[in-house]
Scaffold this motif. Sequence first.
Motif, PDB file in Angstrom:
ATOM      1  N   PRO A   1      10.542  -1.133  -4.058  1.00 32.77           N
ATOM      2  CA  PRO A   1      11.685  -0.848  -4.926  1.00 32.77           C
ATOM      3  C   PRO A   1      12.005   0.643  -5.082  1.00 32.77           C
ATOM      4  O   PRO A   1      12.846   1.007  -5.894  1.00 32.77           O
ATOM      5  CB  PRO A   1      11.229  -1.415  -6.271  1.00 32.77           C
ATOM      6  CG  PRO A   1       9.758  -1.167  -6.278  1.00 32.77           C
ATOM      7  CD  PRO A   1       9.314  -1.343  -4.842  1.00 32.77           C
ATOM      8  N   PHE A   2      11.327   1.499  -4.318  1.00 32.63           N
ATOM      9  CA  PHE A   2      11.535   2.946  -4.471  1.00 32.63           C
ATOM     10  C   PHE A   2      12.198   3.508  -3.223  1.00 32.63           C
ATOM     11  O   PHE A   2      11.548   3.741  -2.208  1.00 32.63           O
ATOM     12  CB  PHE A   2      10.199   3.655  -4.719  1.00 32.63           C
ATOM     13  CG  PHE A   2       9.428   3.109  -5.892  1.00 32.63           C
ATOM     14  CD1 PHE A   2       9.914   3.255  -7.181  1.00 32.63           C
ATOM     15  CD2 PHE A   2       8.238   2.433  -5.706  1.00 32.63           C
ATOM     16  CE1 PHE A   2       9.212   2.747  -8.269  1.00 32.63           C
ATOM     17  CE2 PHE A   2       7.525   1.923  -6.783  1.00 32.63           C
ATOM     18  CZ  PHE A   2       8.015   2.078  -8.067  1.00 32.63           C
ATOM     19  N   ASP A  19       0.823  -1.215   0.000  1.00 34.14           N
ATOM     20  CA  ASP A  19       0.000   0.000   0.000  1.00 34.14           C
ATOM     21  C   ASP A  19       0.856   1.264   0.000  1.00 34.14           C
ATOM     22  O   ASP A  19       0.554   2.234  -0.701  1.00 34.14           O
ATOM     23  CB  ASP A  19      -0.920   0.008   1.227  1.00 34.14           C
ATOM     24  CG  ASP A  19      -1.882  -1.160   1.231  1.00 34.14           C
ATOM     25  OD1 ASP A  19      -2.477  -1.439   0.176  1.00 34.14           O
ATOM     26  OD2 ASP A  19      -2.022  -1.801   2.290  1.00 34.14           O
ATOM     27  N   ILE A  20       1.907   1.249   0.802  1.00 34.45           N
ATOM     28  CA  ILE A  20       2.761   2.424   0.985  1.00 34.45           C
ATOM     29  C   ILE A  20       4.225   1.991   0.907  1.00 34.45           C
ATOM     30  O   ILE A  20       4.607   0.988   1.527  1.00 34.45           O
ATOM     31  CB  ILE A  20       2.526   3.096   2.359  1.00 34.45           C
ATOM     32  CG1 ILE A  20       1.056   3.478   2.560  1.00 34.45           C
ATOM     33  CG2 ILE A  20       3.442   4.301   2.535  1.00 34.45           C
ATOM     34  CD1 ILE A  20       0.566   4.622   1.695  1.00 34.45           C
ATOM     35  N   ILE A  21       5.026   2.735   0.160  1.00 37.71           N
ATOM     36  CA  ILE A  21       6.475   2.554   0.202  1.00 37.71           C
ATOM     37  C   ILE A  21       7.088   3.882   0.639  1.00 37.71           C
ATOM     38  O   ILE A  21       6.839   4.922   0.027  1.00 37.71           O
ATOM     39  CB  ILE A  21       7.061   2.131  -1.155  1.00 37.71           C
ATOM     40  CG1 ILE A  21       6.490   0.771  -1.587  1.00 37.71           C
ATOM     41  CG2 ILE A  21       8.588   2.040  -1.076  1.00 37.71           C
ATOM     42  CD1 ILE A  21       6.959   0.308  -2.954  1.00 37.71           C
ATOM     43  N   LEU A  22       7.866   3.822   1.711  1.00 41.59           N
ATOM     44  CA  LEU A  22       8.591   4.996   2.182  1.00 41.59           C
ATOM     45  C   LEU A  22      10.032   4.902   1.726  1.00 41.59           C
ATOM     46  O   LEU A  22      10.680   3.870   1.915  1.00 41.59           O
ATOM     47  CB  LEU A  22       8.535   5.093   3.711  1.00 41.59           C
ATOM     48  CG  LEU A  22       7.146   5.207   4.339  1.00 41.59           C
ATOM     49  CD1 LEU A  22       7.268   5.323   5.858  1.00 41.59           C
ATOM     50  CD2 LEU A  22       6.370   6.384   3.770  1.00 41.59           C
ATOM     51  N   GLY A  23      10.524   5.972   1.120  1.00 39.06           N
ATOM     52  CA  GLY A  23      11.896   5.997   0.636  1.00 39.06           C
ATOM     53  C   GLY A  23      12.719   7.037   1.367  1.00 39.06           C
ATOM     54  O   GLY A  23      12.399   8.227   1.312  1.00 39.06           O
ATOM     55  N   ASN A  24      13.756   6.584   2.059  1.00 39.00           N
ATOM     56  CA  ASN A  24      14.664   7.519   2.745  1.00 39.00           C
ATOM     57  C   ASN A  24      16.120   7.207   2.419  1.00 39.00           C
ATOM     58  O   ASN A  24      17.022   7.468   3.219  1.00 39.00           O
ATOM     59  CB  ASN A  24      14.427   7.502   4.257  1.00 39.00           C
ATOM     60  CG  ASN A  24      14.787   6.164   4.897  1.00 39.00           C
ATOM     61  OD1 ASN A  24      15.196   5.215   4.212  1.00 39.00           O
ATOM     62  ND2 ASN A  24      14.623   6.073   6.205  1.00 39.00           N
ATOM     63  N   LEU A  25      16.324   6.632   1.205  1.00 36.18           N
ATOM     64  CA  LEU A  25      17.677   6.286   0.753  1.00 36.18           C
ATOM     65  C   LEU A  25      18.396   5.421   1.795  1.00 36.18           C
ATOM     66  O   LEU A  25      19.542   5.661   2.141  1.00 36.18           O
ATOM     67  CB  LEU A  25      18.484   7.540   0.425  1.00 36.18           C
ATOM     68  CG  LEU A  25      17.919   8.417  -0.706  1.00 36.18           C
ATOM     69  CD1 LEU A  25      18.790   9.643  -0.890  1.00 36.18           C
ATOM     70  CD2 LEU A  25      17.800   7.641  -2.009  1.00 36.18           C
ATOM     71  N   TYR A  26      17.636   4.451   2.300  1.00 35.14           N
ATOM     72  CA  TYR A  26      18.182   3.493   3.269  1.00 35.14           C
ATOM     73  C   TYR A  26      18.729   4.189   4.517  1.00 35.14           C
ATOM     74  O   TYR A  26      19.766   3.815   5.062  1.00 35.14           O
ATOM     75  CB  TYR A  26      19.258   2.617   2.615  1.00 35.14           C
ATOM     76  CG  TYR A  26      18.730   1.885   1.404  1.00 35.14           C
ATOM     77  CD1 TYR A  26      18.004   0.712   1.542  1.00 35.14           C
ATOM     78  CD2 TYR A  26      18.929   2.403   0.121  1.00 35.14           C
ATOM     79  CE1 TYR A  26      17.489   0.047   0.429  1.00 35.14           C
ATOM     80  CE2 TYR A  26      18.418   1.745  -0.992  1.00 35.14           C
ATOM     81  CZ  TYR A  26      17.698   0.565  -0.832  1.00 35.14           C
ATOM     82  OH  TYR A  26      17.176  -0.083  -1.929  1.00 35.14           O
TER      83      TYR A  26
END
Length: 283
Positions: free
Chosen positions: A218-219, A183-190
Amino acid sequence: MILYSLLKADQKTNNIIYNSPHSGECFPDGFLSQTTVDKHTLLCSGDSFVDRLYDQAPNHGSVLFTNQYARSFMDTNRAAYELDQEMFYGEIPDDLIDRTHKVDIGYGSIAKYAYTRKEIYFTKIPFEEAESRIRQFYFPIHEKLNHLLHEDHQKFGYSVLIDCHSMPSYEFLNFKTLRKQPDIILGNLYGNSCNDELTKYIAAHFKRHKLKVVMNNPFAGGYNTNHYGHPNENKHAIQIEIKKSLYLDENNRALKPQAQDMKLIITELIKSLNEDIEKILCV
């Protein structure tokens, strides 16, 4: 053509900028004559109506900044010269071009493909046109966004960029498997672009609403999170990807009745961040 819309709180109570770089749907005069791809397909590459999900930001002390032109025309979530040289003719300085994985799959700042993998342009473009497009449509966006993030950084002691996106409900660019996205992907550059506590706070909010949340896969984040996120300087950037089917009929790009439910969840997040952000960041 108007490049962006800017909705600011009458009185800012935080330094959170909600940025929607891909929800614009305007094309400059003449652009559609350069392509055989229909307008609907071109717009499916973007994040239709995502800005509407966040439009209560100014009512809770924040700022909403939205590109007005379509992503398939110019993508500001890439480096300016993240370009495929094979798309252009004319003199192209090699040291100017930023060849990345995004370029290799056809999605640089000037995209080669629509989301269907059909080539957007039926002929090569003069490189001087690409440079003109970048000057007119790319740099002004980042000049304004940079100003919004930093004009009150000293006053508040921090800045937070929340980059607002949506993703197809199937696995992007892999139409054979049709594997469903979370549902949600959070991206914080790992962990490199945003404070861990802020990331956990946002993830917990969506989980409370029974949404499946995944980190960085994947984002992990695009140019914006990488460029504006410097947690050691109390400058934070995080990308929120919402599965389109939670609010959008993906076949005809129309809002679903459930969009109101998603908007309420987002508005609750905006409200709670306004109240808690200083405690989260310990400022």
